[in-house]
Design a protein around this motif. Sequence first.
Motif, mmCIF file in Angstrom:
data_model
loop_
_atom_site.group_PDB
_atom_site.id
_atom_site.type_symbol
_atom_site.label_atom_id
_atom_site.label_comp_id
_atom_site.label_asym_id
_atom_site.label_seq_id
_atom_site.Cartn_x
_atom_site.Cartn_y
_atom_site.Cartn_z
ATOM 1 N N SER A 123 -13.583 15.950 1.209
ATOM 2 C CA SER A 123 -12.442 16.024 0.292
ATOM 3 C C SER A 123 -11.653 14.725 0.299
ATOM 4 N N ARG A 124 -11.489 14.171 1.490
ATOM 5 C CA ARG A 124 -10.768 12.898 1.599
ATOM 6 C C ARG A 124 -11.538 11.801 0.871
ATOM 7 N N SER A 125 -12.852 11.832 0.996
ATOM 8 C CA SER A 125 -13.675 10.837 0.316
ATOM 9 C C SER A 125 -13.518 10.937 -1.197
ATOM 10 N N SER A 126 -13.358 12.152 -1.695
ATOM 11 C CA SER A 126 -13.205 12.298 -3.148
ATOM 12 C C SER A 126 -11.917 11.656 -3.637
ATOM 13 N N VAL A 127 -10.841 11.788 -2.859
ATOM 14 C CA VAL A 127 -9.572 11.179 -3.255
ATOM 15 C C VAL A 127 -9.664 9.664 -3.176
ATOM 16 N N GLU A 128 -10.308 9.166 -2.128
ATOM 17 C CA GLU A 128 -10.512 7.722 -2.014
ATOM 18 C C GLU A 128 -11.290 7.183 -3.203
ATOM 19 N N THR A 129 -12.327 7.922 -3.584
ATOM 20 C CA THR A 129 -13.163 7.488 -4.707
ATOM 21 C C THR A 129 -12.364 7.482 -6.004
ATOM 22 N N MET A 130 -11.503 8.488 -6.191
ATOM 23 C CA MET A 130 -10.664 8.518 -7.383
ATOM 24 C C MET A 130 -9.780 7.277 -7.451
ATOM 25 N N ASP A 131 -9.154 6.932 -6.328
ATOM 26 C CA ASP A 131 -8.298 5.751 -6.315
ATOM 27 C C ASP A 131 -9.105 4.489 -6.577
ATOM 28 N N LYS A 132 -10.245 4.348 -5.890
ATOM 29 C CA LYS A 132 -11.058 3.147 -6.049
ATOM 30 C C LYS A 132 -11.507 2.982 -7.491
ATOM 31 N N THR A 133 -12.035 4.050 -8.093
ATOM 32 C CA THR A 133 -12.547 3.931 -9.456
ATOM 33 C C THR A 133 -11.412 3.709 -10.446
ATOM 34 N N PHE A 134 -10.213 4.251 -10.155
ATOM 35 C CA PHE A 134 -9.089 3.992 -11.048
ATOM 36 C C PHE A 134 -8.714 2.511 -11.033
ATOM 37 N N PHE A 135 -8.538 1.937 -9.850
ATOM 38 C CA PHE A 135 -8.150 0.531 -9.772
ATOM 39 C C PHE A 135 -9.253 -0.409 -10.246
ATOM 40 N N ASP A 136 -10.480 0.088 -10.284
ATOM 41 C CA ASP A 136 -11.554 -0.734 -10.837
ATOM 42 C C ASP A 136 -11.357 -0.984 -12.334
ATOM 43 N N MET A 137 -10.554 -0.177 -13.011
ATOM 44 C CA MET A 137 -10.199 -0.511 -14.393
ATOM 45 C C MET A 137 -9.506 -1.856 -14.447
ATOM 46 N N LEU A 138 -8.686 -2.159 -13.430
ATOM 47 C CA LEU A 138 -8.010 -3.453 -13.376
ATOM 48 C C LEU A 138 -8.966 -4.548 -12.901
ATOM 49 N N ASN A 139 -9.812 -4.220 -11.939
ATOM 50 C CA ASN A 139 -10.799 -5.209 -11.495
ATOM 51 C C ASN A 139 -11.747 -5.604 -12.621
ATOM 52 N N LEU A 140 -11.935 -4.701 -13.578
ATOM 53 C CA LEU A 140 -12.803 -4.956 -14.726
ATOM 54 C C LEU A 140 -12.004 -5.232 -15.997
ATOM 55 N N ALA A 141 -10.733 -5.548 -15.839
ATOM 56 C CA ALA A 141 -9.856 -5.724 -17.003
ATOM 57 C C ALA A 141 -10.259 -6.907 -17.870
ATOM 58 N N PHE A 142 -10.996 -7.872 -17.314
ATOM 59 C CA PHE A 142 -11.412 -9.055 -18.064
ATOM 60 C C PHE A 142 -12.908 -9.005 -18.394
ATOM 61 N N THR A 143 -13.517 -7.847 -18.238
ATOM 62 C CA THR A 143 -14.958 -7.668 -18.404
ATOM 63 C C THR A 143 -15.269 -7.025 -19.753
#
Length: 337
Positions: A123-143
Motif C-alpha cells: 500500500s505504501r508503494s502505491s502511494v509512492e508510485t502515485m507521487d512519483k508518476t505525478f511529479f513526472d509530469m513536471l520532469n516531462l514538462a519539456f518533452t
Amino acid sequence: NVETRSSMGELIKGVGVQFLDVFNQSLESYTLAMDDMIADKGSKMTLAKQLKTDKATEHFIQKTGVNYLDTTSEGSAFNSDSRLLGYKTSVSPQLFSQSVTVSYQNLMDRDYKSQLDEFADLSRSSVETMDKTFFDMLNLAFTAQSSLPTHIVGYGDGKPLVSISHPRKDGGTAQLNTFSSANTQLPLTDTNLETARQQLARQLDDRGKPTRVGGGKLMLLVPTELEKQAVILTKGEKRSGTTNNDVNIYDGIMTVGASKWIGYTGNPGTLATTAWFLVDPRVAKLVHLLRQGASTHTFKDPNTLAQTFYIVARWANCWTDWRGLFGSKGDASAYAS
C-alpha cells in the motif's frame, strides 16, 4: 523472487531478538506527499486536482467565456455571442501492479509482524508510485507528447506542458509559458522570478482575453536543491541581498514547494535540479485521474504454501490546459519546442 528465511536474515525468529528499531526503508525515505512538501506550514494550497472516473477513457474540453459586453442603443437588438471550445484531452487510466511472494517458513517464523506486513508495504508503494508518476509530469514538462509514457497525457494542443508556441483555438498569436529560446532557460533569481510572474499574469484564453491567472497566491515549485534559494527569495518583509531596504513583494503571495521527485536522477525527462516552476493553483489544470484505488489480493501456492501478495490500481496523470503554469529548465540551455 520468493522471500525466504535466509534472505530476511536477522529479522527471522530466533536469529535476533533486540530489533525494536527495525524500519522499512521505503517508509523512512517517503517524505514526498504534498502536505510534507509545502514550505509554509499550515498551507492548504493544492497543486493538483484528483478526479474519479468509472470510464475507460475520460474526455476533457476547456471553453472560453462569453466575449465582452457591447454598448447597446435604446431599442436596438442585443448582440449575440457564443463561447469558444478549446482543445480536447482524452485520458485512459493505466493499470499499475506489484506483488511480493513469501515462503511458508518465512511466514511462520516472523516475530515483527507490524514491520513486515506485506499489505502495508504494498500500500505504501502505491502511494509512492502515485507521487512519483505525478511529479513526472513536471520532469516531462519539456518533452514532446509523442514521447510521454502512457500514464501521462498532455493537453489537446499537442505541445509539451511548457512550450514557447501554444496555439490559440481562434487562430491568434501563439503563446508561451517559459522563457523564449533567445533568452535561454533562465535560472531561479529574483529578476527571473519576476519575469515569470509577469508572463504568467499575461496568459490569454483561446479567444485572446486576459485570464484570472496570477490574481491570487502562487506556488514556486522547485527540487530540494533549490528550496533554500526559493525560500530566501520569497520570505521575509525585505528583499534578500539588497542595500536599499526594498520591500519583498513575494512574501505572502508565494508559497514554496520542494520535492526530490523533481529532477531526480534517472527521471524520464532527464530534467536537471536547476528546474523551477511557478504555478497558480487556482487556475492550473494538473489532474490525477483515479479509475481504481489501490486494492490488495493474495494467492497461496497449493504445492509450497508460499503466499503471494498483490496490489493493483488504475490511474493516469494529465494536464487539461497549460495555463496557470510557467516553467524553466534553469540550466541556460536553448529551448524551442
